[in-house]
Scaffold this active site. Structure first.
Site, PDB file in Angstrom:
ATOM      1  N   GLY A 199      -5.842   0.528   8.783  1.00 18.58           N
ATOM      2  CA  GLY A 199      -5.733  -0.869   8.334  1.00 18.58           C
ATOM      3  C   GLY A 199      -4.456  -1.111   7.544  1.00 18.58           C
ATOM      4  N   ILE A 223     -11.944   4.235  12.915  1.00 20.91           N
ATOM      5  CA  ILE A 223     -12.678   4.207  14.185  1.00 20.91           C
ATOM      6  C   ILE A 223     -11.713   4.108  15.362  1.00 20.91           C
ATOM      7  CG2 ILE A 223     -15.032   3.401  13.636  1.00 20.91           C
ATOM      8  CD1 ILE A 223     -13.923   0.537  14.180  1.00 20.91           C
ATOM      9  N   TYR A 255     -17.825 -11.883   2.131  1.00 22.50           N
ATOM     10  CA  TYR A 255     -16.912 -10.831   1.664  1.00 22.50           C
ATOM     11  C   TYR A 255     -16.984 -10.707   0.134  1.00 22.50           C
ATOM     12  CZ  TYR A 255     -12.251  -8.720   0.824  1.00 22.50           C
ATOM     13  OH  TYR A 255     -11.200  -7.941   0.423  1.00 22.50           O
TER      14      TYR A 255
HETATM   15  C1  AKB Z   1      -8.532 -11.633   1.940  1.00 22.14           C
HETATM   16  O1  AKB Z   1      -7.791 -12.613   2.006  1.00 22.14           O
HETATM   17  O2  AKB Z   1      -9.679 -11.596   2.403  1.00 22.14           O
HETATM   18  C2  AKB Z   1      -8.024 -10.412   1.205  1.00 22.14           C
HETATM   19  C3  AKB Z   1      -8.440 -10.397  -0.236  1.00 22.14           C
HETATM   20  C4  AKB Z   1      -7.841 -11.336  -1.195  1.00 22.14           C
HETATM   21  O3  AKB Z   1      -9.260  -9.601  -0.604  1.00 22.14           O
HETATM   22  N1  AKB Z   1      -6.606 -10.344   1.302  1.00 22.14           N
END
Ligand code: AKB
Length: 315
Positions: A12, A36, A143
């Site tokens: 990544g 992966i 996230y």
């Molecule tokens: C995203 O934009 O999802 C990442 C972060 C700020 O964690 N770059």
């Protein structure tokens, strides 16, 4: 005994550059890259590589035993924008990989873990400017929820089982060697590539959207510095606030124009605008500066100069 490192998610954006820097420091054979999918030529040719699914504890343990791994850097994750498209998949990847590695440390297979958090742990109710280390955290993205939960799993494993796990809340990371995928801050990488190729860029965030950002060189240095700090210096076991600069798409375009005068930017905000609007505009990282002497090197002007110079050289 010297350290042997396993990097999960080495192909990544951050994994790629961190792996190369760690190989310079610890020696190529002592830094095992894994993902992966295979990495780029430099990664595959400069040291050992293993195909690993970061959520598979059995696969990770096999490689830990094969190389006598002492430290794991877990960089496999689904970023904010993609995670909104695949919420369950994102949760499974981001959480199961962390719990697998924390479990391996609890069982004493490894001694130290690095796991990245993000400014995405903050939400719309967080103070937007100079966001403190400890403040309201009500993330609105999958996230962000996974990073906030992850931080508290790290803290729990440290307090309860003595696991030496360390974490940074990365801002948007900008690099010219490797591209990010699926983040809300990705525009600040894409813009440089498009500026050089086409002299124009359509931004998916509006012109005055201010976000915290950092050049990759600083992000890699911060990560290694935190991992090399004495355990007693690492007083935060959730995630450290980390900062270098904050800017808007309009401001980055102004800097690019100094090097490419014909560069034009236009704006077409999409679903990522809402994510960006929920995040802080600037971060107070004084705790990292106090505890383990964090200092950034690059601001928007010096980063822009460096990226454009390198892209011109290498493209
Ligand atoms: C995203 O934009 O999802 C990442 C972060 C700020 O964690 N770059």
């Amino acid at each position: 005994m010297s350290d042997t490192l396993l990097i999960l998610g080495a192909s990544g954006q951050i994994g790629n550059e961190l792996t190369q820097k760690l190989r310079e420091i610890y020696g190529n054979k002592n830094v095992i890259a894994s993902d992966i999918r295979e990495g780029n030529e430099e990664m595959m040719n400069s040291g050992p590589f293993e195909l690993i699914d970061a959520t598979n504890k059995v696969q990770i343990l096999k490689v830990i035993k094969k190389y006598n791994i002492t430290q794991v850097y877990l960089l496999a994750a689904m970023l904010s924008a993609t995670a909104e498209q695949y919420p369950q998949k994102a949760w499974n990847l981001n959480m199961n990989s962390l719990l697998a590695v924390l479990g391996l440390a609890k069982e004493k297979h490894i001694q130290q873990i690095y796991w990245p958090s993000s400014i995405a742990v903050f939400g719309a109710t967080t103070p937007k400017e100079n966001t403190p280390q400890n403040t309201i955290m009500e993330p609105s993205t999958v996230y962000g929820i996974s990073k906030l939960a992850g931080e508290f799993w790290c803290n729990y494993y440290h307090d309860k089982y003595g696991v030496d796990v360390r974490s940074l809340r990365y801002p948007g990371i900008i690099s010219w060697k490797s591209k990010p995928g699926g983040g809300t801050t990705d525009y600040a990488v894409d813009i440089y590539f498009k500026a050089l190729k086409e002299e124009k860029y359509t931004c998916f965030l509006s012109e005055n959207t201010r976000l915290p950002m950092m050049y990759m060189d600083d992000a890699v240095d911060a990560t290694i510095q935190l991992m090399q700090a004495k355990s007693s210096q690492v007083k935060v076991r959730t995630g450290y606030n980390l900062a270098a600069m904050s800017f808007t798409p309009k401001e980055i375009a102004t800097q690019i124009k100094k090097h490419i005068p014909d560069f034009e930017i236009s704006y077409q905000p999409d679903f990522r605008q809402q994510i960006a609007d929920s995040w802080p505009q600037s971060i107070d990282d004084s705790k990292a500066r106090e505890d383990w002497n964090w200092q950034h090197q690059f601001d928007l002007a010096s980063m822009t100069k460096d990226i454009i110079l390198n892209l011109k050289k290498h493209q």
